[in-house]
Write a protein that holds these residues in place. Structure first.
Motif, PDB file in Angstrom:
ATOM      1  N   PHE A  78      78.891  10.827  59.767  1.00  0.00           N
ATOM      2  CA  PHE A  78      79.843  11.917  59.574  1.00  0.00           C
ATOM      3  C   PHE A  78      81.165  11.523  60.209  1.00  0.00           C
ATOM      4  CE2 PHE A  78      76.816  14.956  57.950  1.00  0.00           C
ATOM      5  CZ  PHE A  78      75.613  14.453  58.415  1.00  0.00           C
ATOM      6  N   SER A  96      76.505  12.732  63.729  1.00  0.00           N
ATOM      7  CA  SER A  96      76.369  14.137  63.340  1.00  0.00           C
ATOM      8  C   SER A  96      77.753  14.740  63.191  1.00  0.00           C
ATOM      9  CB  SER A  96      75.577  14.919  64.388  1.00  0.00           C
ATOM     10  OG  SER A  96      76.359  15.094  65.562  1.00  0.00           O
ATOM     11  N   THR A  97      77.822  15.863  62.470  1.00  0.00           N
ATOM     12  CA  THR A  97      79.114  16.511  62.245  1.00  0.00           C
ATOM     13  C   THR A  97      79.738  16.959  63.562  1.00  0.00           C
ATOM     14  OG1 THR A  97      78.158  17.402  60.195  1.00  0.00           O
ATOM     15  CG2 THR A  97      80.313  18.250  60.864  1.00  0.00           C
ATOM     16  N   HIS A  98      78.914  17.550  64.398  1.00  0.00           N
ATOM     17  CA  HIS A  98      79.427  18.065  65.658  1.00  0.00           C
ATOM     18  C   HIS A  98      79.990  16.935  66.519  1.00  0.00           C
ATOM     19  CE1 HIS A  98      79.918  20.481  69.212  1.00  0.00           C
ATOM     20  NE2 HIS A  98      79.116  19.689  69.894  1.00  0.00           N
ATOM     21  N   LEU A 148      83.358  15.902  65.081  1.00  0.00           N
ATOM     22  CA  LEU A 148      84.426  16.865  65.367  1.00  0.00           C
ATOM     23  C   LEU A 148      84.790  16.841  66.853  1.00  0.00           C
ATOM     24  CD1 LEU A 148      83.211  19.862  63.155  1.00  0.00           C
ATOM     25  CD2 LEU A 148      85.301  18.523  62.807  1.00  0.00           C
ATOM     26  N   PRO A 157      85.148  23.982  53.443  1.00  0.00           N
ATOM     27  CA  PRO A 157      86.299  23.109  53.689  1.00  0.00           C
ATOM     28  C   PRO A 157      86.186  21.827  52.865  1.00  0.00           C
ATOM     29  CG  PRO A 157      85.205  23.741  55.757  1.00  0.00           C
ATOM     30  CD  PRO A 157      84.321  24.178  54.640  1.00  0.00           C
ATOM     31  N   TRP A 180      86.275  18.175  56.789  1.00  0.00           N
ATOM     32  CA  TRP A 180      87.505  18.805  57.251  1.00  0.00           C
ATOM     33  C   TRP A 180      87.124  20.072  58.007  1.00  0.00           C
ATOM     34  CZ3 TRP A 180      92.682  18.463  54.353  1.00  0.00           C
ATOM     35  CH2 TRP A 180      92.839  17.185  53.787  1.00  0.00           C
ATOM     36  N   SER A 181      87.699  20.249  59.181  1.00  0.00           N
ATOM     37  CA  SER A 181      87.483  21.503  59.890  1.00  0.00           C
ATOM     38  C   SER A 181      88.267  22.600  59.180  1.00  0.00           C
ATOM     39  CB  SER A 181      87.967  21.389  61.333  1.00  0.00           C
ATOM     40  OG  SER A 181      89.390  21.246  61.336  1.00  0.00           O
ATOM     41  N   ARG A 182      88.073  23.845  59.589  1.00  0.00           N
ATOM     42  CA  ARG A 182      88.818  24.940  58.992  1.00  0.00           C
ATOM     43  C   ARG A 182      90.314  24.757  59.228  1.00  0.00           C
ATOM     44  NH1 ARG A 182      89.191  27.014  54.785  1.00  0.00           N
ATOM     45  NH2 ARG A 182      86.909  26.973  54.874  1.00  0.00           N
ATOM     46  N   TRP A 209      75.037  23.336  63.921  1.00  0.00           N
ATOM     47  CA  TRP A 209      74.923  21.911  63.638  1.00  0.00           C
ATOM     48  C   TRP A 209      73.524  21.399  63.925  1.00  0.00           C
ATOM     49  CZ3 TRP A 209      78.330  21.127  60.382  1.00  0.00           C
ATOM     50  CH2 TRP A 209      79.620  21.656  60.519  1.00  0.00           C
ATOM     51  N   ASP A 223      72.341  19.439  60.792  1.00  0.00           N
ATOM     52  CA  ASP A 223      72.326  17.981  60.897  1.00  0.00           C
ATOM     53  C   ASP A 223      71.054  17.424  61.508  1.00  0.00           C
ATOM     54  OD1 ASP A 223      75.891  17.511  61.663  1.00  0.00           O
ATOM     55  OD2 ASP A 223      74.826  18.001  59.806  1.00  0.00           O
ATOM     56  N   HIS A 224      70.344  18.249  62.278  1.00  0.00           N
ATOM     57  CA  HIS A 224      69.162  17.713  62.971  1.00  0.00           C
ATOM     58  C   HIS A 224      67.855  18.247  62.418  1.00  0.00           C
ATOM     59  CE1 HIS A 224      71.771  15.720  65.878  1.00  0.00           C
ATOM     60  NE2 HIS A 224      72.511  16.793  65.804  1.00  0.00           N
ATOM     61  N   PHE A 241      78.839  26.105  57.063  1.00  0.00           N
ATOM     62  CA  PHE A 241      80.003  25.931  57.927  1.00  0.00           C
ATOM     63  C   PHE A 241      81.232  26.391  57.158  1.00  0.00           C
ATOM     64  CE2 PHE A 241      83.035  24.332  60.747  1.00  0.00           C
ATOM     65  CZ  PHE A 241      83.853  23.371  60.169  1.00  0.00           C
ATOM     66  N   GLY A 242      81.902  27.440  57.646  1.00  0.00           N
ATOM     67  CA  GLY A 242      83.104  27.906  56.979  1.00  0.00           C
ATOM     68  C   GLY A 242      84.322  27.802  57.883  1.00  0.00           C
ATOM     69  N   CYS A 243      84.099  28.003  59.203  1.00  0.00           N
ATOM     70  CA  CYS A 243      85.250  27.954  60.100  1.00  0.00           C
ATOM     71  C   CYS A 243      84.900  27.431  61.480  1.00  0.00           C
ATOM     72  CB  CYS A 243      85.916  29.320  60.212  1.00  0.00           C
ATOM     73  SG  CYS A 243      84.972  30.548  61.154  1.00  0.00           S
TER      74      CYS A 243
END
Lengths: 756, 153
Positions: free
Chosen positions: A247, A294-296, A299, A370, A447-449, B23, B27-28, B36-38
């Motif tokens: 990611f 991972s995404t987190h 970010l 997003p 992309w984040s918000r 997440w 993801d896990h 996920f929107g914001c």
């Protein structure tokens, strides 16, 4: 981890049957040889095979090649009676994955509950088929193509049954996935006939069904993806998962033209889950990417990254200052877009003159999903999964970055969590490809918000100056409409200096194609450059132009003491069909939707009072590219301040030609109303120091449940071919709303959007 | 190592306990139904149930969620109210792009568990946190009332 298969089933969805019809001319279909057919089915097998696990691949391929009828890329009847239909447009909520298969299924004569819908992709099986989704044109563009495709398979199955039973094809009837020979009572399912049908030549000429024979088209059919959506099983771009997927999140240039000069990755590289830190030089929001497991982690790593930026030339850009510049530009001579009669002369000599300026601010698309793109770059090929409206652009951009032939790039299209024009740009594709190549692994760029709201493409701001000349009888004899705005920059820097380009493009929409009978008319555009990346946003040029146009018509009506709805009808009399450029405006259809909207809203009766508030009702109408004709009546109540507006009800009368999915039509009408409402009162983008200020849903705040009015949709059937509805309901809303506000308060609103 | 109980299944999750639940799920645990929107608690697309209460999964950490009974959209059909709401959603044909709908449905179920016959004002208040850019609000409201009426039958 297995690859997620991007597909949908319709099993269990109850069809809602009803009436409906359309003209059905005989049509041509090019003949395909048996060899072409086999290759096509082999490719179809490949599509299935790609998404399955390795051990399932060979079975699928052999099954596809041997036991199926697939005379074109749109459908496949399996020997097991399976019916697979391919959707060749991107699903972003406008309903194409239901609408387009409905067209196929109706001609094919299969039970809707047996249909399985797959998504087309940029792969050889769909070569030569346009997958681009824009302009609300999907159903209109595919209508006859899909009808012929479905009819072709139907006729081959009928011929196969006739062949099997030694009877005439005319004695056989196709219905609900089977062929029936009434005289003998014999039936055979499509599956049992598939192999035999596949051995027959593909007909080059087929009849599509007569209007009275249509079963699905013209009824209300629920979204085919809805069961998966409500169970959380639908796959959007961000849900794509691949073995070894990484990611990435990108630290992006603060203002356009800024460049990353240096960055300190040392702390970030030691953060949990971070794999690498790589530059991003492609796209329009360049910078530095953090790649993680991972995404987190991506970010968090991106947020911790310290980047030194070299300032570009745009850090002084300020939207309020730009709006003053647009206003000033309205005083300059523009490029002529439309000219009939002598508008300036007629205006000068008119008995009365009504004049007004309007401002439509910058807006963002703000799709709820997003922007994102998943890319898997190998040495000689590349696979991309991207929620996009323009897969051909995604393929081309990726191939350019990698120096590959386009055929080496495959693009798969999951569901789009909103599109609205934003997903035409594919600016997020090259960066995903760049990063995947750099780390030699599949990468999903997220992309984040804030990224989504601040970077990317925007709807350009527009300033409008309208002036109307009215004669002694209260008729509009002269009309001038000047628009100051930036050209859409998504198409690259404009090298077009042709002064006739707006006239040739029949632009701006809503100004050029003014539907009213006005003898002297002039439309001009003053192009004003801005550094803001801009591109198509839902209904594009219509919302700004139609807001101005329908507000001025309202104002004129009141000045001459006429009812605004009656006055519009006067301006359309004698209700002829006219050509405006290449567009056909049918004033009789526009009259009809105005009359229906008037009747269903109780236009002649004052709106019911609301305690402690002022009430008002307003109307507006529009024609989208000579296709869908639409009128809206809005009821509002206003408190002590003009900022305290509640929209109570919106009545919409829509003529979209042949109605395909009644539930979908209603949904798109409601969706367009809510989008128009957002742009009218709730959202706007402010730029300060070369950067969008609004980076969250608190600042860019589309309407919520409590802001939603009651919306009533009335479908007017005109019996022509289908027109679109993805955007059409947006255009008149702002004017109808603010005409209602004027009716309630006597105050005219001339600037759209939320104030900074 | 924190243990998450998601849709009735325990999962030992060996990652930074400050990771937002959103997440961890996506993801896990491979549960991508929660969206996920914001990431800022503003849009409600990430709504889940934690011990039956509606929560924004982007705003709770793995540490905070450990040990609680978490229900995501994937597990909602196991409850009678969940199933009823999903069915009402299909009957009213609510979804357009569908991206917000998981969160919308989770919020709707939480409302109906708490209030058998919510008024329009109840729907306005409770669903205020759920953003739909496609504007499906009218049908969301109808689906909630439909599910409520079904329950009363």
């Amino acid at each position: 981890m297995s690859v997620w298969y991007l597909s949908a089933r319709a099993a269990g969805d109850p069809p809602c049957l009803g009436g409906g019809g359309a003209m059905s001319p005989r049509a041509m279909v090019p003949e395909r040889t048996r060899r072409e057919f086999l290759r096509a089915t082999g490719q179809v097998g490949f599509v299935l095979a790609f998404a399955l696990r390795a051990d399932e691949r060979s079975t699928a391929a052999s099954r596809a090649a041997a036991d199926a009828l697939a005379p074109n890329a749109y459908l496949r009847i399996g020997a097991d009676d399976s019916v697979t239909l391919w959707c060749t447009r991107s699903e972003m909520g406008q309903g194409v994955r239901t609408t387009l298969p409905m067209i196929l299924a109706d001609e094919l004569e299969v039970d809707w509950t047996t249909v399985r819908v797959e998504q087309a992709a940029m792969i050889p099986a769909f070569a030569g088929i346009d997958l681009r989704t824009s302009g609300s044109a999907s159903s209109a563009e595919t209508w006859m193509v899909l009808r012929r495709a479905g009819a072709t398979a139907r006729e081959m199955l009928r011929a196969a049954a006739a062949d099997l039973w030694h009877v005439l094809g005319t004695e056989c009837r196709c219905s609900a996935g089977a062929v029936v020979h009434a005289a003998s009572g014999r039936t055979a399912t499509y599956g049992s006939l598939a192999t035999r049908a596949a051995s027959l030549p593909v007909p080059d000429r087929v009849d599509v069904k007569a209007p009275e024979a249509l079963r699905l088209i013209g009824t209300a059919v629920p979204r085919i993806d809805a069961p998966r959506i409500v169970r959380g099983e639908a796959t959007y771009g961000l849900d794509v998962r691949l073995p070894g997927l990484r990611f990435a999140a990108v630290a992006r240039a603060p203002a356009w033209g800024d460049r990353a000069r240096s960055w300190d990755a040392s702390r970030v590289r030691s953060m949990s889950g971070v794999i690498d830190v790589v530059p991003v030089t492609t796209g329009i929001a360049t910078g530095v990417a953090v790649v993680a497991t991972s995404t987190h982690a991506a970010l968090a790593g991106r947020d911790a990254l310290v980047v030194e930026w070299t300032a570009g030339p745009n850090r002084a850009f300020d939207s309020e200052e730009f709006y003053r510049r647009l206003d000033g530009a309205l005083g300059e001579p523009g490029l002529e877009s439309r000219h009939q009669g002598d508008a300036p002369g007629a205006l000068a000599s008119a008995a009365r003159r009504v004049e007004r300026r309007y401002l439509s601010p910058f807006q963002a698309h703000a799709c709820l999903e997003p922007m994102n793109c998943t890319a898997d770059v190998r040495s000689d090929r590349c696979d991309i999964w991207v929620p996009t409206q323009a897969p051909e652009v995604a393929q081309r951009l990726a191939a350019e970055v990698l120096g590959l032939d386009r055929g080496a790039v495959r693009v798969f299209i999951p569901l789009l969590g909103g599109g609205f024009g934003r997903r035409l740009f594919c600016d997020y594709v090259p960066e995903a490809v760049e990063i995947s190549r750099a780390v030699r692994a599949p990468v999903q760029v997220v992309w984040s918000r804030a990224d989504d709201l601040v970077h990317g493409f925007f709807h350009p701001a527009e300033a409008h100056h309208l002036a109307a000349g009215i004669d002694r009888n209260g008729r509009v004899v002269a009309w001038t409409h000047k628009v100051a705005t930036s050209d859409l920059s998504m198409y690259g820097p404009s090298t077009d200096t042709n002064p006739r380009r707006y006239a040739e493009d029949e632009s701006p929409w809503g100004a050029f194609d003014n539907p009213y009978v006005i003898p002297h008319m002039r439309v001009d555009v003053v192009p004003v450059e801005s550094p803001v990346p801009t591109g198509p946003w839902r209904a594009v040029e219509y919302p700004g132009s139609v807001f101005a146009r329908e507000s001025l018509v309202d104002e004129i009506a009141l000045v001459v003491g006429r009812d605004p709805l009656d006055y519009r009808l006067e301006l359309l009399r004698p209700f002829e069909t006219v050509r405006v450029g290449h567009q056909t405006i049918d004033r009789a259809r526009l009259r009809r939707v105005l009359e229906v909207a008037a009747e269903r809203s109780g236009w002649g009766t004052p709106p019911a009072p609301v305690a402690g508030r002022r009430v008002g009702r307003g109307v507006a109408c529009n024609v989208y590219h000579g296709g869908t004709h639409l009128a809206q009546v809005v009821d509002v109540s206003v408190g002590a301040s003009i900022d305290d507006v509640r929209v109570d009800r919106v009545v919409v009368a829509v003529d979209c030609g042949q109605a395909i999915n009644l539930s979908g039509i209603e949904g798109q009408v409601e969706s367009g109303v809510m989008w128009g409402l957002a742009a009218a009162r709730h959202t706007a983008v402010t730029f300060r120091a070369g950067r969008a200020v609004e980076g969250s849903f608190a600042e860019f705040a589309p309407p919520r449940m409590r802001d939603a009015p009651r919306i009533e949709t009335h479908i007017v059937q005109s019996g022509t071919a289908p027109h679109g509805l993805g955007e059409q309901s947006v255009a008149p809303l702002a004017a109808a709303l603010f005409n209602a506000v004027h009716a309630a308060t006597g105050e005219r609103v001339t600037r759209l959007g939320r104030r900074p | 190592m924190p243990t998450l109980i998601v849709n009735g299944q325990p999962h030992a999750v060996d990652i930074d306990p400050r990771t937002p639940l959103l997440w961890v799920l996506r993801d896990h645990l491979g549960l991508t139904g929660t969206k996920f929107g914001c990431g800022a608690g503003s849009c409600g697309a990430c709504a889940v149930h934690v011990d039956g209460h509606p929560r924004r999964s982007c705003q709770i950490t793995l540490r905070e969620a450990a040990g609680a009974a978490i229900t995501t959209i994937e597990g909602l059909g196991a409850s009678p109210t969940g199933l009823r709401v999903q069915r009402a959603w299909l009957e009213e044909d609510v979804s357009q792009c569908g991206y917000c709908q998981a969160g919308m449905i989770m919020a709707a179920v939480a409302l109906l568990v708490e209030r058998r016959a919510p008024t329009d004002a109840d729907v306005d208040d409770t669903l205020a946190g759920q953003l739909c850019r496609c504007g499906t609000y009218q049908r969301v409201r109808r689906a909630i009332h439909r599910a409520s009426a079904e329950a009363a039958r």
